[in-house]
Design an enzyme around this catalytic site. Sequence first.
Site, PDB file in Angstrom:
ATOM      1  CB  SER A   1      -0.876  -0.018   1.253  1.00 13.39           C
ATOM      2  OG  SER A   1      -1.410   1.256   1.497  1.00 13.39           O
TER       3      SER A   1
ATOM      4  CE1 TYR B   1      -4.098  -2.006   4.889  1.00 15.91           C
ATOM      5  CE2 TYR B   1      -3.431   0.232   4.339  1.00 15.91           C
ATOM      6  CZ  TYR B   1      -3.841  -1.030   3.944  1.00 15.91           C
ATOM      7  OH  TYR B   1      -3.967  -1.321   2.601  1.00 15.91           O
TER       8      TYR B   1
HETATM    9  N1  LIG Z   1      -8.484  -0.032  -2.268  1.00 13.75           N
HETATM   10  C1  LIG Z   1      -7.388   0.658  -2.016  1.00 13.75           C
HETATM   11  O1  LIG Z   1      -7.370   1.891  -2.161  1.00 13.75           O
HETATM   12  C2  LIG Z   1      -6.123  -0.019  -1.586  1.00 13.75           C
HETATM   13  C3  LIG Z   1      -4.965   0.772  -1.473  1.00 13.75           C
HETATM   14  C4  LIG Z   1      -3.789   0.163  -1.068  1.00 13.75           C
HETATM   15  C5  LIG Z   1      -3.762  -1.197  -0.805  1.00 13.75           C
HETATM   16  N2  LIG Z   1      -4.893  -1.929  -0.910  1.00 13.75           N
HETATM   17  C6  LIG Z   1      -4.811  -3.376  -0.607  1.00 13.75           C
HETATM   18  O2  LIG Z   1      -5.328  -4.092  -1.701  1.00 13.75           O
HETATM   19  C7  LIG Z   1      -5.945  -5.290  -1.245  1.00 13.75           C
HETATM   20  C8  LIG Z   1      -7.386  -5.347  -1.745  1.00 13.75           C
HETATM   21  O3  LIG Z   1      -8.064  -4.203  -1.239  1.00 13.75           O
HETATM   22  P1  LIG Z   1      -9.577  -3.883  -1.554  1.00 13.75           P
HETATM   23  O4  LIG Z   1      -9.701  -2.431  -1.689  1.00 13.75           O
HETATM   24  O5  LIG Z   1     -10.079  -4.787  -2.628  1.00 13.75           O
HETATM   25  O6  LIG Z   1     -10.229  -4.269  -0.146  1.00 13.75           O
HETATM   26  P2  LIG Z   1     -11.489  -5.176   0.184  1.00 13.75           P
HETATM   27  O7  LIG Z   1     -11.697  -5.048   1.664  1.00 13.75           O
HETATM   28  O8  LIG Z   1     -12.629  -4.862  -0.701  1.00 13.75           O
HETATM   29  O9  LIG Z   1     -10.975  -6.632  -0.165  1.00 13.75           O
HETATM   30  C9  LIG Z   1     -10.263  -7.445   0.720  1.00 13.75           C
HETATM   31  C10 LIG Z   1     -11.021  -8.748   0.845  1.00 13.75           C
HETATM   32  O10 LIG Z   1     -10.270  -9.605   1.705  1.00 13.75           O
HETATM   33  C11 LIG Z   1     -11.175 -10.328   2.526  1.00 13.75           C
HETATM   34  N3  LIG Z   1     -10.451 -10.723   3.729  1.00 13.75           N
HETATM   35  C12 LIG Z   1     -10.036  -9.937   4.758  1.00 13.75           C
HETATM   36  N4  LIG Z   1      -9.391 -10.680   5.671  1.00 13.75           N
HETATM   37  C13 LIG Z   1      -9.394 -11.949   5.201  1.00 13.75           C
HETATM   38  C14 LIG Z   1      -8.899 -13.180   5.692  1.00 13.75           C
HETATM   39  N5  LIG Z   1      -8.243 -13.240   6.860  1.00 13.75           N
HETATM   40  N6  LIG Z   1      -9.081 -14.286   4.958  1.00 13.75           N
HETATM   41  C15 LIG Z   1      -9.750 -14.242   3.770  1.00 13.75           C
HETATM   42  N7  LIG Z   1     -10.247 -13.114   3.267  1.00 13.75           N
HETATM   43  C16 LIG Z   1     -10.071 -11.991   3.971  1.00 13.75           C
HETATM   44  C17 LIG Z   1     -12.316  -9.367   2.800  1.00 13.75           C
HETATM   45  O11 LIG Z   1     -13.512 -10.063   3.108  1.00 13.75           O
HETATM   46  C18 LIG Z   1     -12.384  -8.579   1.502  1.00 13.75           C
HETATM   47  O12 LIG Z   1     -13.414  -9.098   0.653  1.00 13.75           O
HETATM   48  C19 LIG Z   1      -5.817  -5.267   0.278  1.00 13.75           C
HETATM   49  O13 LIG Z   1      -4.677  -6.009   0.616  1.00 13.75           O
HETATM   50  C20 LIG Z   1      -5.618  -3.807   0.593  1.00 13.75           C
HETATM   51  O14 LIG Z   1      -4.925  -3.639   1.812  1.00 13.75           O
HETATM   52  C21 LIG Z   1      -6.079  -1.383  -1.295  1.00 13.75           C
END
Ligand SMILES: NC(=O)c1ccc[n+]([C@@H]2O[C@H](COP(=O)([O-])OP(=O)(O)OC[C@H]3O[C@@H](n4cnc5c(N)ncnc54)[C@H](O)[C@@H]3O)[C@@H](O)[C@H]2O)c1
Length: 341
Positions: free
Chosen positions: A130, A155
């Site tokens: 991230s 985080y």
């Molecule tokens: N969206 C953003 O702006 C952003 C920015 C930087 C990094 N990220 C990273 O990208 C990845 C995806 O993010 P996103 O925006 O799609 O978030 P999101 O919350 O929509 O997707 C993450 C998914 O992981 C699942 N999850 C959480 N813990 C879990 C576990 N222990 N076992 C199985 N499933 C689990 C959740 O149910 C969720 O559906 C994440 O790692 C997030 O930290 C996202």
Amino acid sequence: MSILVTGAAGFIGANLAKRLLTEFDEVQVVGVDNLSDYYDTRLKEERLKELSQYGERFVFVKGNIADKPLIEQLFDEYKFKTAVNLAAQAGVRYSITNPDAYIESNIIGFYNILEACRHHGVEHLVYASSSSVYGSNKKVPYSTDDKVDNPVSLYAATKKSNELMAHAYSKLYNIPSTGLRFFTVYGPCGRPDMAYFGFTNKLLKGEKIQIFNYGNCKRDFTYVDDIVEGIVRVMQHAPEKQVGEDGLPIPPYKVYNIGNNSPENLLDFVQILQEELISAGVLPADYDFEAHKELVPMQPGDVPVTYADTSALEADFGFKPHTSLREGLRKFAEWYKEFYG
Ligand SMILES: NC(=O)c1ccc[n+]([C@@H]2O[C@H](COP(=O)([O-])OP(=O)(O)OC[C@H]3O[C@@H](n4cnc5c(N)ncnc54)[C@H](O)[C@@H]3O)[C@@H](O)[C@H]2O)c1
């Protein structure tokens, strides 16, 4: 060929799974997600419904990546050569009050994925890091060469830890890994905990939206299709395995930024969002936005600017995100209108 996508019911995971299933006929996607209720799970069900159109090519496993036997069993059964770890407890502010969820999913869960990659000969592990690892880095644009040892949220600390853990596994067990630092991802059926979505919900209810740091924030907003394009390109090119002069493996390890490389001021962003919400018919043309805006100070864990240096991504993959904020927010507003009516 089976590819593991963890977090497959999540925003980025579901978009990635769809793209892989649409573009590569021979691919089967095994999606793992515990359907956490961190935000409205109807959005996750909606995303899974869309993926169900691919029949047996999309296998959904409801489970927790912190469940080691489950992860072990999946790697054993499907013999993944490529694994994409997107499952995580996301969100900066939530980590201030709910640290357990971050340790479970982002540390223990990620460790289980690394262990499974080690024992099952995975050829490329791609995982989500991230932009928050940059903390309050003053130098812009943020480069993967910058020192990122001062996280300002748990985080961010877990995401930086993922990069460190991946490095150790790449070095010790010669597992090719690529970490991707995503910058503020947005789009249709995105995450309601993020500003553009939360603002829309509040404006619709006639509530006030809070604009942090008195609007003096800049974010490198990145449209979800650009993130997916980046992941798909990166997935297909594992870092090369090489041997150093000491006869030991040079870690096949890379980290890239995926961001728009063009930060937008929060107030401009709100302006474009307003205009697109009116165009899509989510809000009436005469909506009094001024009465629903409140400029407030900076929040703990937040950073004033995010700005991605994408030169490494461009050099190695010939790609950088290009979707304009207006185009992306238009797609979001249209989706919102259709989904919520
Ligand atoms: N969206 C953003 O702006 C952003 C920015 C930087 C990094 N990220 C990273 O990208 C990845 C995806 O993010 P996103 O925006 O799609 O978030 P999101 O919350 O929509 O997707 C993450 C998914 O992981 C699942 N999850 C959480 N813990 C879990 C576990 N222990 N076992 C199985 N499933 C689990 C959740 O149910 C969720 O559906 C994440 O790692 C997030 O930290 C996202």
